[in-house]
Write a protein that holds these residues in place. Structure first.
Motif, PDB file in Angstrom:
ATOM      1  N   LEU A  35       1.123  12.769  -9.428  1.00  0.00           N
ATOM      2  CA  LEU A  35       1.856  13.405  -8.363  1.00  0.00           C
ATOM      3  C   LEU A  35       0.486  13.486  -7.393  1.00  0.00           C
ATOM      4  O   LEU A  35       0.700  13.583  -5.947  1.00  0.00           O
ATOM      5  CB  LEU A  35       2.461  14.668  -8.590  1.00  0.00           C
ATOM      6  N   LYS A  36      -0.703  13.912  -7.932  1.00  0.00           N
ATOM      7  CA  LYS A  36      -1.742  14.332  -6.968  1.00  0.00           C
ATOM      8  C   LYS A  36      -2.314  12.977  -6.457  1.00  0.00           C
ATOM      9  O   LYS A  36      -2.751  13.141  -5.254  1.00  0.00           O
ATOM     10  CB  LYS A  36      -2.748  15.182  -7.762  1.00  0.00           C
ATOM     11  N   LEU A  37      -2.510  12.055  -7.090  1.00  0.00           N
ATOM     12  CA  LEU A  37      -2.808  10.768  -6.639  1.00  0.00           C
ATOM     13  C   LEU A  37      -2.008  10.366  -5.368  1.00  0.00           C
ATOM     14  O   LEU A  37      -2.216   9.627  -4.437  1.00  0.00           O
ATOM     15  CB  LEU A  37      -2.981   9.808  -7.627  1.00  0.00           C
ATOM     16  N   GLY A  38      -0.698  10.201  -5.797  1.00  0.00           N
ATOM     17  CA  GLY A  38       0.207  10.148  -4.835  1.00  0.00           C
ATOM     18  C   GLY A  38       0.250  10.764  -3.598  1.00  0.00           C
ATOM     19  O   GLY A  38       0.279  10.366  -2.193  1.00  0.00           O
ATOM     20  N   THR A  44      -4.308  10.242   2.894  1.00  0.00           N
ATOM     21  CA  THR A  44      -5.399   9.390   3.507  1.00  0.00           C
ATOM     22  C   THR A  44      -5.211   7.816   3.684  1.00  0.00           C
ATOM     23  O   THR A  44      -5.812   7.121   4.516  1.00  0.00           O
ATOM     24  CB  THR A  44      -6.769   9.252   2.320  1.00  0.00           C
ATOM     25  N   LYS A  45      -3.793   7.656   3.638  1.00  0.00           N
ATOM     26  CA  LYS A  45      -3.357   6.217   3.821  1.00  0.00           C
ATOM     27  C   LYS A  45      -4.207   5.036   3.072  1.00  0.00           C
ATOM     28  O   LYS A  45      -4.450   4.089   3.664  1.00  0.00           O
ATOM     29  CB  LYS A  45      -3.309   5.928   5.300  1.00  0.00           C
ATOM     30  N   SER A  46      -4.802   5.313   2.014  1.00  0.00           N
ATOM     31  CA  SER A  46      -5.415   4.541   1.452  1.00  0.00           C
ATOM     32  C   SER A  46      -5.558   4.880  -0.190  1.00  0.00           C
ATOM     33  O   SER A  46      -5.116   5.811  -0.656  1.00  0.00           O
ATOM     34  CB  SER A  46      -7.021   4.407   1.910  1.00  0.00           C
ATOM     35  N   VAL A  47      -5.858   3.895  -0.965  1.00  0.00           N
ATOM     36  CA  VAL A  47      -5.805   3.963  -2.315  1.00  0.00           C
ATOM     37  C   VAL A  47      -7.214   4.221  -3.060  1.00  0.00           C
ATOM     38  O   VAL A  47      -8.251   3.414  -2.787  1.00  0.00           O
ATOM     39  CB  VAL A  47      -5.298   2.706  -3.060  1.00  0.00           C
ATOM     40  N   THR A  65      -3.561   0.383 -10.591  1.00  0.00           N
ATOM     41  CA  THR A  65      -2.561  -0.756 -10.652  1.00  0.00           C
ATOM     42  C   THR A  65      -1.292  -0.133 -10.502  1.00  0.00           C
ATOM     43  O   THR A  65      -0.325  -0.991 -10.493  1.00  0.00           O
ATOM     44  CB  THR A  65      -2.695  -1.585 -12.020  1.00  0.00           C
ATOM     45  N   HIS A  66      -1.297   1.233 -10.384  1.00  0.00           N
ATOM     46  CA  HIS A  66       0.213   1.782 -10.205  1.00  0.00           C
ATOM     47  C   HIS A  66       0.000   2.684  -8.951  1.00  0.00           C
ATOM     48  O   HIS A  66       1.125   3.787  -9.008  1.00  0.00           O
ATOM     49  CB  HIS A  66       0.522   2.494 -11.483  1.00  0.00           C
ATOM     50  N   TRP A  67      -0.530   2.660  -8.053  1.00  0.00           N
ATOM     51  CA  TRP A  67      -0.723   3.372  -6.920  1.00  0.00           C
ATOM     52  C   TRP A  67       1.014   3.583  -6.108  1.00  0.00           C
ATOM     53  O   TRP A  67       1.026   4.733  -5.726  1.00  0.00           O
ATOM     54  CB  TRP A  67      -1.681   2.998  -5.926  1.00  0.00           C
ATOM     55  N   LEU A  68       1.635   2.469  -6.138  1.00  0.00           N
ATOM     56  CA  LEU A  68       2.974   2.614  -5.381  1.00  0.00           C
ATOM     57  C   LEU A  68       3.908   3.351  -6.007  1.00  0.00           C
ATOM     58  O   LEU A  68       4.536   4.297  -5.432  1.00  0.00           O
ATOM     59  CB  LEU A  68       3.573   1.192  -5.154  1.00  0.00           C
ATOM     60  N   SER A  69       3.792   3.470  -7.508  1.00  0.00           N
ATOM     61  CA  SER A  69       4.604   4.413  -8.362  1.00  0.00           C
ATOM     62  C   SER A  69       4.397   5.878  -8.138  1.00  0.00           C
ATOM     63  O   SER A  69       4.885   6.622  -7.858  1.00  0.00           O
ATOM     64  CB  SER A  69       4.279   3.867  -9.769  1.00  0.00           C
ATOM     65  N   GLU A  70       2.863   5.782  -7.945  1.00  0.00           N
ATOM     66  CA  GLU A  70       2.557   7.307  -7.577  1.00  0.00           C
ATOM     67  C   GLU A  70       2.762   7.956  -6.256  1.00  0.00           C
ATOM     68  O   GLU A  70       3.429   8.982  -6.240  1.00  0.00           O
ATOM     69  CB  GLU A  70       1.004   7.484  -7.834  1.00  0.00           C
ATOM     70  N   LEU A  71       2.847   7.034  -5.376  1.00  0.00           N
ATOM     71  CA  LEU A  71       3.397   7.333  -3.956  1.00  0.00           C
ATOM     72  C   LEU A  71       4.762   7.555  -4.165  1.00  0.00           C
ATOM     73  O   LEU A  71       5.397   8.582  -3.353  1.00  0.00           O
ATOM     74  CB  LEU A  71       3.121   6.266  -3.024  1.00  0.00           C
ATOM     75  N   ASN A 217      -2.528  -6.966  -3.371  1.00  0.00           N
ATOM     76  CA  ASN A 217      -2.606  -5.829  -4.103  1.00  0.00           C
ATOM     77  C   ASN A 217      -3.902  -4.898  -3.285  1.00  0.00           C
ATOM     78  O   ASN A 217      -4.776  -5.936  -2.955  1.00  0.00           O
ATOM     79  CB  ASN A 217      -2.668  -5.519  -5.412  1.00  0.00           C
ATOM     80  N   PRO A 218      -4.256  -3.829  -3.368  1.00  0.00           N
ATOM     81  CA  PRO A 218      -5.307  -3.139  -2.603  1.00  0.00           C
ATOM     82  C   PRO A 218      -6.875  -3.702  -3.236  1.00  0.00           C
ATOM     83  O   PRO A 218      -7.661  -3.486  -2.508  1.00  0.00           O
ATOM     84  CB  PRO A 218      -5.413  -1.491  -2.902  1.00  0.00           C
ATOM     85  N   ASN A 219      -6.673  -4.198  -4.499  1.00  0.00           N
ATOM     86  CA  ASN A 219      -7.928  -4.461  -5.198  1.00  0.00           C
ATOM     87  C   ASN A 219      -8.115  -6.082  -5.334  1.00  0.00           C
ATOM     88  O   ASN A 219      -8.997  -6.602  -5.828  1.00  0.00           O
ATOM     89  CB  ASN A 219      -8.034  -3.893  -6.527  1.00  0.00           C
TER      90      ASN A 219
END
Length: 237
Positions: A35-38, A44-47, A65-71, A217-219
């Motif tokens: 939740l905090k990372l989301g 910040t509009k960035s990963v 690898t799970h940034w979209l899930s957190e968002l 993906n961002p990376n």
């Protein structure tokens, strides 16, 4: 007979749901981090590319690898709350089971029930709100599309989502690879005709798009190779 089957299926899914329903105090620490990372990603509009939760080594590189899930979790928590997230998790997992069970019972109803119960035994340890719930759903969708050999063009779209939702994304190309091999084996008596067919061209195009989707993906390539790095024991977390 049909009524008894429907009752049995209902009881099976109710049994599964009983393991998925948790009180709020049982939520583990992973969800707080997600939740905090989301929230950080939304603001910040960035990963983030480093481990923000490390006190001794805050600049340590970390591939999320799970940034979209957190968002998604952060967005849903703001609308439906933590209890709503638990209900959301239950719906996703039950839907995943339903898709595969429906596919399995077309071949053998008895075996579908047996494997359903075995799967529950595995899932008992993984019932919290985690990014992997999206892997369960996309895996089920992949399997349904491949087993029915319909709507294959949806696979690259699912793969693009999967590579940003959870690290199990590598399963997508593996499943498609097995499907492609199966099609070749089935046509082994007329391989030349198969290689000249529109079906072959379609499979090559879909497979190529699945590979391209991996890199969205961002990376970039580091994100694609993340499962290999973690398998080698370099989680960096």
């Amino acid at each position: 007979m049909a009524l008894m089957r429907n009752i049995l299926i209902f009881l099976l899914f109710a049994f599964l749901a009983s393991f998925l329903l948790h009180p709020l105090f049982s939520i583990n620490q992973d969800l707080g981090r997600h939740l905090k990372l989301g929230e950080i990603i939304w603001q910040t509009k960035s990963v983030p590319k480093t481990n923000l939760f490390s006190y001794t080594n805050p600049d340590n590189k970390f591939i999320n690898t799970h940034w979209l899930s957190e968002l998604i979790f952060f967005g849903l928590a703001g609308v439906i709350g933590l209890k709503g997230l638990i209900v959301f998790k239950i719906i996703i997992i039950l839907l995943s089971f339903a898709l595969i069970f429906r596919l399995g019972q077309r071949y053998n109803f008895g075996l579908a029930i047996v494997f359903f119960l075995l799967a529950i035994g595995i899932f008992i340890e993984r019932t919290h709100v985690r990014p992997e719930i999206f892997s369960f759903l996309i895996f089920a969708l992949f399997l349904c599309i491949l087993m029915t050999n319909r709507r294959l063009w949806l696979l690259p779209i699912l793969q693009m989502l999967w590579v940003n939702l959870h690290i199990y994304f590598f399963i997508g190309p593996v499943l498609f690879g097995f499907f492609f091999i199966d099609r070749v084996v089935r046509c082994r008596e007329s391989l030349k005709r198969f290689f000249m067919s529109s079906e072959f061209r379609k499979l090559i195009a879909v497979g190529g798009l699945i590979i391209v989707a991996l890199f969205i993906n961002p990376n970039g390539i580091s994100g694609v190779l993340a499962p290999v790095k973690i398998a080698m024991g370099e989680y960096g977390y």
